[in-house]
Design an enzyme around this catalytic site. Sequence first.
Site, PDB file in Angstrom:
ATOM      1  N   HIS A  17      -7.256  36.782 -28.186  1.00 10.59           N
ATOM      2  CA  HIS A  17      -7.857  35.613 -27.541  1.00 10.59           C
ATOM      3  C   HIS A  17      -8.415  36.052 -26.197  1.00 10.59           C
ATOM      4  O   HIS A  17      -7.814  36.836 -25.494  1.00 10.59           O
ATOM      5  CB  HIS A  17      -6.851  34.464 -27.384  1.00 10.59           C
ATOM      6  CG  HIS A  17      -5.569  34.851 -26.741  1.00 10.59           C
ATOM      7  ND1 HIS A  17      -4.576  35.562 -27.402  1.00 10.59           N
ATOM      8  CD2 HIS A  17      -5.104  34.630 -25.491  1.00 10.59           C
ATOM      9  CE1 HIS A  17      -3.556  35.745 -26.590  1.00 10.59           C
ATOM     10  NE2 HIS A  17      -3.851  35.208 -25.418  1.00 10.59           N
ATOM     11  N   HIS A  24      -9.630  34.994 -22.491  1.00 12.07           N
ATOM     12  CA  HIS A  24      -9.466  33.964 -21.468  1.00 12.07           C
ATOM     13  C   HIS A  24     -10.760  33.775 -20.679  1.00 12.07           C
ATOM     14  O   HIS A  24     -11.444  34.743 -20.341  1.00 12.07           O
ATOM     15  CB  HIS A  24      -8.363  34.356 -20.478  1.00 12.07           C
ATOM     16  CG  HIS A  24      -7.008  34.402 -21.091  1.00 12.07           C
ATOM     17  ND1 HIS A  24      -6.149  33.333 -21.055  1.00 12.07           N
ATOM     18  CD2 HIS A  24      -6.364  35.387 -21.754  1.00 12.07           C
ATOM     19  CE1 HIS A  24      -5.026  33.656 -21.668  1.00 12.07           C
ATOM     20  NE2 HIS A  24      -5.128  34.902 -22.112  1.00 12.07           N
ATOM     21  N   ASN A  31      -6.171  26.289 -22.698  1.00  2.00           N
ATOM     22  CA  ASN A  31      -4.887  26.953 -22.562  1.00  2.00           C
ATOM     23  C   ASN A  31      -3.835  25.900 -22.201  1.00  2.00           C
ATOM     24  O   ASN A  31      -4.041  25.109 -21.277  1.00  2.00           O
ATOM     25  CB  ASN A  31      -4.979  28.021 -21.460  1.00  2.00           C
ATOM     26  CG  ASN A  31      -3.774  28.919 -21.413  1.00  2.00           C
ATOM     27  OD1 ASN A  31      -2.641  28.487 -21.602  1.00  2.00           O
ATOM     28  ND2 ASN A  31      -4.017  30.186 -21.150  1.00  2.00           N
TER      29      ASN A  31
END
Length: 187
Positions: free
Chosen positions: A146, A148, A76
Amino acid sequence: MLTGMQDSEPIEQVGAGVPDSFQRLWTPHRMAYIKGENKPTGTGPDDGCPFCEIPKLSDGEGLIVARGEAVYAVLNLYPYNSGHLMVCPYRHVADYAELDAPETAELADFTKRALTALRTSAGAQGFNVGMNLGAVAGAGIAAHLHQHVVPRWGGDTNFMPIVGRTRVLPQLLRDTRDILAEAWPRD
């Protein structure tokens, strides 16, 4: 220049502002996130979706930790903690329910591998794992799913995010990418 206390004595502030006893931690790189740079202009894959563009880059340039057949793992750019990565399908889909069986299976497998790599390389003691589906749920890029994976350690929270709206990250993203790629479990 830093301002603040040094050996309990105030140091002179140089530049604009009123002298005080606070130290400053300047994070100009965060301005890109605040201004929304690299945000898609629309919801389609050709509307500037970074998750569609990243796989076209080299692993180092794109901060890609590992590539699979249907998904890839990438750091990220605006991490909550060092090692914060995301598992993304290559296909531009917005909702978890839109994934096909092979994508779902590989997303789950890559999530497990991410946990192993972060435990091995960084000694992570816990994790926050999840998805924000839709803008109202907090997804910064809602058009491309997406997941995490945020590593956690005892005592990893402090006053900086609350008071200073700043995260303290002890390692550069490229260094973190190299370490995680090396620790990534292979078949």
